[in-house]
Enzyme design. Sequence first.
Site, PDB file in Angstrom:
ATOM      1  N   HIS A 181       0.880  -1.169   0.000  1.00  0.00           N
ATOM      2  CA  HIS A 181       0.000   0.000   0.000  1.00  0.00           C
ATOM      3  C   HIS A 181       0.919   1.221   0.000  1.00  0.00           C
ATOM      4  O   HIS A 181       1.683   1.411   0.953  1.00  0.00           O
ATOM      5  CB  HIS A 181      -0.929  -0.022   1.221  1.00  0.00           C
ATOM      6  CG  HIS A 181      -1.981  -1.078   1.115  1.00  0.00           C
ATOM      7  ND1 HIS A 181      -2.390  -1.857   2.170  1.00  0.00           N
ATOM      8  CD2 HIS A 181      -2.695  -1.492   0.024  1.00  0.00           C
ATOM      9  CE1 HIS A 181      -3.335  -2.699   1.733  1.00  0.00           C
ATOM     10  NE2 HIS A 181      -3.522  -2.500   0.447  1.00  0.00           N
TER      11      HIS A 181
ATOM     12  N   GLU B  61       1.536   3.340   3.054  1.00  0.00           N
ATOM     13  CA  GLU B  61       1.988   2.708   4.300  1.00  0.00           C
ATOM     14  C   GLU B  61       3.497   2.527   4.168  1.00  0.00           C
ATOM     15  O   GLU B  61       3.987   1.570   3.589  1.00  0.00           O
ATOM     16  CB  GLU B  61       1.243   1.393   4.512  1.00  0.00           C
ATOM     17  CG  GLU B  61      -0.256   1.647   4.667  1.00  0.00           C
ATOM     18  CD  GLU B  61      -1.122   0.392   4.640  1.00  0.00           C
ATOM     19  OE1 GLU B  61      -0.566  -0.721   4.737  1.00  0.00           O
ATOM     20  OE2 GLU B  61      -2.341   0.534   4.518  1.00  0.00           O
TER      21      GLU B  61
ATOM     22  N   HIS C 267       2.900  -3.711   6.451  1.00  0.00           N
ATOM     23  CA  HIS C 267       1.869  -2.680   6.258  1.00  0.00           C
ATOM     24  C   HIS C 267       1.870  -1.698   7.433  1.00  0.00           C
ATOM     25  O   HIS C 267       2.720  -1.763   8.322  1.00  0.00           O
ATOM     26  CB  HIS C 267       0.495  -3.355   6.136  1.00  0.00           C
ATOM     27  CG  HIS C 267       0.282  -4.051   4.838  1.00  0.00           C
ATOM     28  ND1 HIS C 267      -0.596  -3.609   3.887  1.00  0.00           N
ATOM     29  CD2 HIS C 267       0.858  -5.168   4.318  1.00  0.00           C
ATOM     30  CE1 HIS C 267      -0.572  -4.418   2.835  1.00  0.00           C
ATOM     31  NE2 HIS C 267       0.311  -5.379   3.068  1.00  0.00           N
TER      32      HIS C 267
ATOM     33  N   GLU D 297       1.472  -5.359  10.606  1.00  0.00           N
ATOM     34  CA  GLU D 297       0.996  -3.973  10.680  1.00  0.00           C
ATOM     35  C   GLU D 297       1.892  -3.283  11.689  1.00  0.00           C
ATOM     36  O   GLU D 297       1.979  -3.699  12.848  1.00  0.00           O
ATOM     37  CB  GLU D 297      -0.461  -3.943  11.153  1.00  0.00           C
ATOM     38  CG  GLU D 297      -1.419  -4.753  10.285  1.00  0.00           C
ATOM     39  CD  GLU D 297      -1.717  -4.098   8.952  1.00  0.00           C
ATOM     40  OE1 GLU D 297      -1.337  -2.917   8.757  1.00  0.00           O
ATOM     41  OE2 GLU D 297      -2.328  -4.758   8.096  1.00  0.00           O
TER      42      GLU D 297
HETATM   43 ZN   LIG Z   1      -1.890  -2.049   4.119  1.00  0.00          ZN
END
Ligand SMILES: [Zn+2]
Length: 462
Positions: free
Chosen positions: A85, A88, A216, A308
């Site tokens: 992404h 990110e 991410h 994350e």
């Molecule tokens: Zn992401």
Amino acid sequence: MSDLVSVFLHLLLFKLVAPVTFRHHHYDDLVRMLYKVHNECPHITRVYSIGRSVKGRHLYVLEFSDYPGIHEPLEPEVKYVGNMHGNEVLGRELLLQLSEFLCEEFRNRNQRIVRLVEDTRIHIMPSMNPDGYEVAAAAQERDISGYLVGRNNANGVDLNRNFPDLNTYIYYNEKNGGPNHHLPLPDNWKSQVEPETQAVIQWIRSFNFVLSANLHGGAVVANYPYDKSLEHRVRGFRRTANTPTPDDKLFQKLAKVYSYAHGWMHQGWNCGDYFPDGITNGASWYSLSKGMQDFNYLHTNCFEITLELSCDKFPLQEELQREWLGNREALIQFLEQVHQGIKGMVRDENYNNLADAVISVGGINHDVTSGAHGDYFRLLLPGTYTVTATAPGFDPETVSVTVGPAEPKLVNFQLKRSTSQAAPKRRIPNSGHRGRVLPKKVQPQAARKKEPMMKQPQRGPA
Ligand SMILES: [Zn+2]
């Protein structure tokens, strides 16, 4: 000048001239950094591109190995992918820091890093979405960043909703019988995915990756498969339900290794969410379809988790050093996790290597296959297992193996040619690890209708 003053001045000078490495890197800067690391450590690194983004930017990978560019039998391949992404961005910077760290510590003869590089082939892709990054960074610089600006690729597609959906097959197979591993790609898959996705799929089919993490931001948690819940939609809503793989305990351990080696992830309370131990099953958090993590598990031998790493998707430059210190040990320990379970060679009676032999473990309904060199890797928690190797035209061989907590156990198989007509013929899965060529230049696909992204619109997807 006293020694003390001299030391002090030296430290001060060093501090003043030390390069500012804790900053955000645009594409050109990123490429320079990769080549800088390569030039500093030319004997243990290689820079290669797996293809290009929609806007023609290379998707670069930095490889670390004592023999860069070569697969050494019994030496596992592991990968990190960042910045899928585009907005990110912490993973992108952490992977650049990691690259520099591995190079420097190898040169300093840090025994832990020397061993890691000598025993492992590490592939680091700091950015899978370089086009999205530039959009996000430009918005950030003009201080007009929206929560999702730069998330998608240049065709407006979310790359983590763009992989072929193999989950639907396994959920069918679970009810009706059939495998949940090495599921084939749909015939027309190339026309259904974006250039970045196509490049990554061809990449992960051309190496026998064993372990992987996809970095991410937007939360702080280690997320493990499946990402897609069993019944994806219930009356128009995303269904949130714990959806474990047959390797659930192993995945939980891999996720915990990261969260507990991380500075604060394991504490659980982060960004207004609470995740016990700092880990979560993907589908029990929110269900998503066509993600990269599930695809790795269902199509290849690779076990991937999704990390994350920050509440703020585009953290301030001033926060990067703290983030690096919070993640450094976890990034190293996760790589070391590839050295557990069992591994070995599968050969015939004449010591020819057998590629695509199937390795099954009793009680775990998820097989792995041997790579092009006849070597296989099966991550397992400590315990005693019944392990069977099969290949078409050969009698299966079964052994009992006790796996300890540290080194992987070496378990070689030497299969005998089957003499009986009734010998079990197991279909060779379409695993595609046999030295396929890397992707050629690909044409951008037209933007496609996207799926709605998540169940928590107030926070936006991670
Ligand atoms: Zn992401």
